[in-house]
Design a protein around this motif. Structure first.
Motif, PDB file in Angstrom:
ATOM      1  N   GLU A  11      21.528 -16.052 -21.844  1.00 11.40           N
ATOM      2  CA  GLU A  11      20.033 -15.135 -21.639  1.00 11.40           C
ATOM      3  C   GLU A  11      19.386 -16.886 -20.488  1.00 11.40           C
ATOM      4  N   SER A  12      20.055 -18.067 -21.736  1.00 16.72           N
ATOM      5  CA  SER A  12      19.599 -19.331 -20.753  1.00 16.72           C
ATOM      6  C   SER A  12      20.074 -19.815 -19.880  1.00 16.72           C
ATOM      7  N   ARG A  13      21.176 -18.987 -19.581  1.00 18.91           N
ATOM      8  CA  ARG A  13      21.813 -19.375 -18.369  1.00 18.91           C
ATOM      9  C   ARG A  13      21.040 -19.072 -17.049  1.00 18.91           C
ATOM     10  N   GLN A  14      20.999 -18.010 -17.625  1.00 13.87           N
ATOM     11  CA  GLN A  14      20.345 -16.900 -16.790  1.00 13.87           C
ATOM     12  C   GLN A  14      18.561 -17.612 -16.634  1.00 13.87           C
ATOM     13  N   SER A  15      18.226 -18.023 -16.979  1.00  7.96           N
ATOM     14  CA  SER A  15      17.039 -18.513 -16.966  1.00  7.96           C
ATOM     15  C   SER A  15      16.605 -19.737 -15.878  1.00  7.96           C
ATOM     16  N   GLU A  16      17.907 -19.950 -15.760  1.00  7.54           N
ATOM     17  CA  GLU A  16      18.142 -21.569 -15.520  1.00  7.54           C
ATOM     18  C   GLU A  16      18.277 -21.682 -14.263  1.00  7.54           C
ATOM     19  N   SER A  17      18.865 -19.590 -13.654  1.00  3.25           N
ATOM     20  CA  SER A  17      19.340 -20.332 -12.002  1.00  3.25           C
ATOM     21  C   SER A  17      17.716 -19.123 -11.657  1.00  3.25           C
ATOM     22  N   ILE A  18      17.109 -19.410 -11.850  1.00  2.00           N
ATOM     23  CA  ILE A  18      15.459 -18.501 -11.302  1.00  2.00           C
ATOM     24  C   ILE A  18      14.630 -19.808 -10.922  1.00  2.00           C
ATOM     25  N   VAL A  44       2.313  -4.626 -16.231  1.00  7.26           N
ATOM     26  CA  VAL A  44       3.289  -4.666 -15.061  1.00  7.26           C
ATOM     27  C   VAL A  44       4.238  -5.924 -15.008  1.00  7.26           C
ATOM     28  N   VAL A  45       3.599  -6.477 -16.113  1.00  6.13           N
ATOM     29  CA  VAL A  45       4.654  -7.981 -16.337  1.00  6.13           C
ATOM     30  C   VAL A  45       5.770  -6.733 -16.997  1.00  6.13           C
ATOM     31  N   GLU A  46       5.018  -6.629 -18.280  1.00  5.79           N
ATOM     32  CA  GLU A  46       6.880  -5.646 -18.475  1.00  5.79           C
ATOM     33  C   GLU A  46       7.969  -5.243 -17.659  1.00  5.79           C
ATOM     34  N   ASN A  47       7.090  -4.367 -16.541  1.00  3.88           N
ATOM     35  CA  ASN A  47       7.987  -3.305 -15.182  1.00  3.88           C
ATOM     36  C   ASN A  47       8.107  -4.535 -14.558  1.00  3.88           C
ATOM     37  N   ILE A  48       8.170  -5.079 -14.592  1.00  2.00           N
ATOM     38  CA  ILE A  48       8.493  -6.404 -13.584  1.00  2.00           C
ATOM     39  C   ILE A  48       9.745  -7.340 -14.235  1.00  2.00           C
ATOM     40  N   GLY A  51      11.577  -4.660 -17.132  1.00  6.09           N
ATOM     41  CA  GLY A  51      12.288  -3.236 -16.331  1.00  6.09           C
ATOM     42  C   GLY A  51      13.091  -3.472 -15.462  1.00  6.09           C
ATOM     43  N   ARG A  52      13.569  -4.137 -14.841  1.00  5.11           N
ATOM     44  CA  ARG A  52      13.534  -4.172 -12.658  1.00  5.11           C
ATOM     45  C   ARG A  52      14.882  -5.928 -12.682  1.00  5.11           C
ATOM     46  N   HIS A  53      13.520  -6.729 -13.497  1.00 10.86           N
ATOM     47  CA  HIS A  53      14.326  -8.394 -13.429  1.00 10.86           C
ATOM     48  C   HIS A  53      15.681  -8.470 -14.820  1.00 10.86           C
ATOM     49  N   LYS A  54      15.333  -7.489 -16.156  1.00 12.41           N
ATOM     50  CA  LYS A  54      15.861  -8.142 -16.591  1.00 12.41           C
ATOM     51  C   LYS A  54      15.625  -9.498 -17.620  1.00 12.41           C
ATOM     52  N   LEU A  55      14.733 -10.327 -16.972  1.00 14.86           N
ATOM     53  CA  LEU A  55      14.675 -11.792 -17.533  1.00 14.86           C
ATOM     54  C   LEU A  55      14.034 -11.764 -18.750  1.00 14.86           C
ATOM     55  N   ARG A 391      12.450   4.662  -9.951  1.00 13.04           N
ATOM     56  CA  ARG A 391      11.806   3.475 -10.026  1.00 13.04           C
ATOM     57  C   ARG A 391      11.187   2.530  -9.345  1.00 13.04           C
ATOM     58  N   VAL A 392      10.042   3.303  -9.135  1.00 13.62           N
ATOM     59  CA  VAL A 392       9.211   2.175  -8.015  1.00 13.62           C
ATOM     60  C   VAL A 392       8.818   1.076  -8.658  1.00 13.62           C
ATOM     61  N   ASP A 393       8.416  -0.065  -7.684  1.00 15.76           N
ATOM     62  CA  ASP A 393       7.737  -1.208  -8.130  1.00 15.76           C
ATOM     63  C   ASP A 393       6.282  -0.472  -8.301  1.00 15.76           C
ATOM     64  N   VAL A 394       5.675  -1.029  -9.388  1.00 15.72           N
ATOM     65  CA  VAL A 394       4.398  -0.597  -9.694  1.00 15.72           C
ATOM     66  C   VAL A 394       3.645  -2.143  -8.524  1.00 15.72           C
ATOM     67  N   VAL A 395       4.382  -3.010  -8.029  1.00 12.30           N
ATOM     68  CA  VAL A 395       3.306  -3.301  -7.279  1.00 12.30           C
ATOM     69  C   VAL A 395       3.344  -2.192  -5.708  1.00 12.30           C
TER      70      VAL A 395
END
Length: 409
Positions: A11-18, A44-48, A51-55, A391-395
């Motif tokens: 998870e830490s490596r994934q966060s560093e790539s953002i 909305v934060v939870e969904n994106i 749910g979508r980006h798995k951050l 799975r439509v983005d809420v935005v």
């Protein structure tokens, strides 16, 4: 199966790539579409982000909501700071908080200028009639997605139902705080043996990882200083930028329970004490906060603009949001350090379903304000299908709902 250490490393490596630009753009989109207040923004934060980006995980989000519910300041903005911090550290918290507030800040500045020149707020009732059923669906879907992992048996269901009923029947900040604390105690009592079997022996009471007290102490000293300055009469101009910042910073550290609970205290200080705005102007500031996306406390920008123009709006906004966000980020370090103990893990297993119950009831409360109209039902059902099945983005969902409201209501 990936063990806890490897999972944290991944998870830490994934966060560093953002990248910072990606994080800014993501939260800018969230801030542009999160109409409907506290749970709408969180959902909305939870969904994106989850749910979508798995951050982050659903459990991470629930932990952030639980912590924010016990701290002063706007809960939704604090959760955003927590999410940004978990993804990219201190700079992530700053980027996420700035980006999510920027659309609301720009919109309320525009509305303030129009209001001060023309004396009226543009009609947006039809668009908001379309927003409400869509926001209800978004909150409901967030609760459903979170419950898939946090609610696994009858005890979790019971905690969620009781929490929802207490919030609906009694309500208020103190009930929210009691529910969080009581569900934590129930979680410790019900789940401690189950949790103990899954954790290393040395974590049975408290984890071996130590806190960096210096890292925690400095922000807390700064925050206590701001709070003290707001309570001590200082030889500052009543309409100076320094006075604006200290006043709003002090208020933000004394306000518990969400945006609507804050309104009476803010009104007492800015209308009655300092007479920065009239009662009518204050009421219109709150109305503007409601018709813009993001937290209702963005109304501080209106007050700051009336007092000191653009700089005043900026200073008031920073003052009302920055101190509680700094407190949230500081204490999230404490939470992350101690959460692998049996005591904390078991407590969180009780708190998470309680938070989910409160999110379900938030969807119910928001839904009650929708217009009784065939289009409201159509938007609500369509939004649920779009989120859960397509799975439509809420935005995209909220703007479309607003357009449908403008055309058909």
């Amino acid at each position: 199966m990936i063990d806890k250490v490897n999972l944290n490393y991944y998870e830490s490596r994934q966060s560093e790539s953002i990248s910072s630009s990606y994080l800014f753009w993501t939260f800018l989109k969230i801030g542009s579409t999160a109409f409907g207040g506290l749970m709408a923004l969180i959902s909305v934060v939870e969904n994106i982000i989850v749910g979508r980006h798995k951050l982050l995980t659903h459990e991470d989000m629930l932990d952030g909501i639980s912590l924010a519910s016990c701290l002063p300041g706007p809960v939704a903005a604090n959760v955003v700071a927590y999410v940004g911090y978990r993804i990219k550290g201190g700079i992530g918290a700053l980027i996420a908080s700035t980006a999510v507030l920027l659309p609301s800040f720009v919109l309320i500045l525009g509305l303030t200028i129009v209001y001060l020149q023309a004396g009226e707020i543009p009609a947006v009732n039809k668009a908001f009639a379309g927003f409400i059923p869509a926001v209800t669906a978004i909150i409901l879907c967030a609760a459903i997605n979170m419950s898939k992992k946090a609610i696994k048996g009858w005890r979790e269901i019971a905690i969620a139902v009781v929490a929802a009923l207490l919030l609906q029947i009694i309500g208020g900040f103190y009930i929210t705080l009691v529910v969080v604390l009581a569900s934590g105690l129930i979680g410790w009592f019900c789940f401690r043996r189950q949790v103990a079997k899954k954790l290393p022996q040395e974590s049975i009471i408290f984890p071996s990882q130590k806190l960096s007290w210096q890292k925690i102490a400095i922000p807390l000293i700064i925050l206590l200083g701001l709070l003290a300055l707001s309570l001590i009469p200082l030889p500052l101009g009543e309409t100076s930028l320094a006075k604006l910042f200290i006043t709003f910073s002090g208020m933000s550290l004394m306000l518990f329970g969400g945006g609507y609970v804050f309104i009476p205290m803010i009104q007492e200080i800015v209308v009655n004490n300092y007479q920065w705005v009239t009662q009518t102007e204050f009421s219109n500031a709150i109305a503007m906060g409601q018709i813009t996306p993001g937290p209702i406390l963005i109304s501080a920008a209106f007050i700051g603009y009336v007092v000191k123009g653009f700089l005043g709006a900026t200073v008031a906004t920073v003052g009302i949001f920055f101190p509680p966000a700094l407190l949230m980020v500081t204490l999230s370090d404490v939470l992350e350090t101690i959460k692998n103990s049996v005591v904390i893990q078991a407590a969180l297993k009780g708190i998470r379903p309680a938070v989910i119950g409160m999110i379900f009831i938030a969807a119910f409360v928001v839904g009650q304000t929708a217009q009784i109209h065939w289009l409201s039902l159509a938007i609500f059902v369509g939004a649920i299908v779009a989120i859960l099945r397509l799975r439509v983005d809420v935005v995209f969902i909220i703007p479309i709902a607003g357009i449908l409201g403008l055309v058909f209501y």
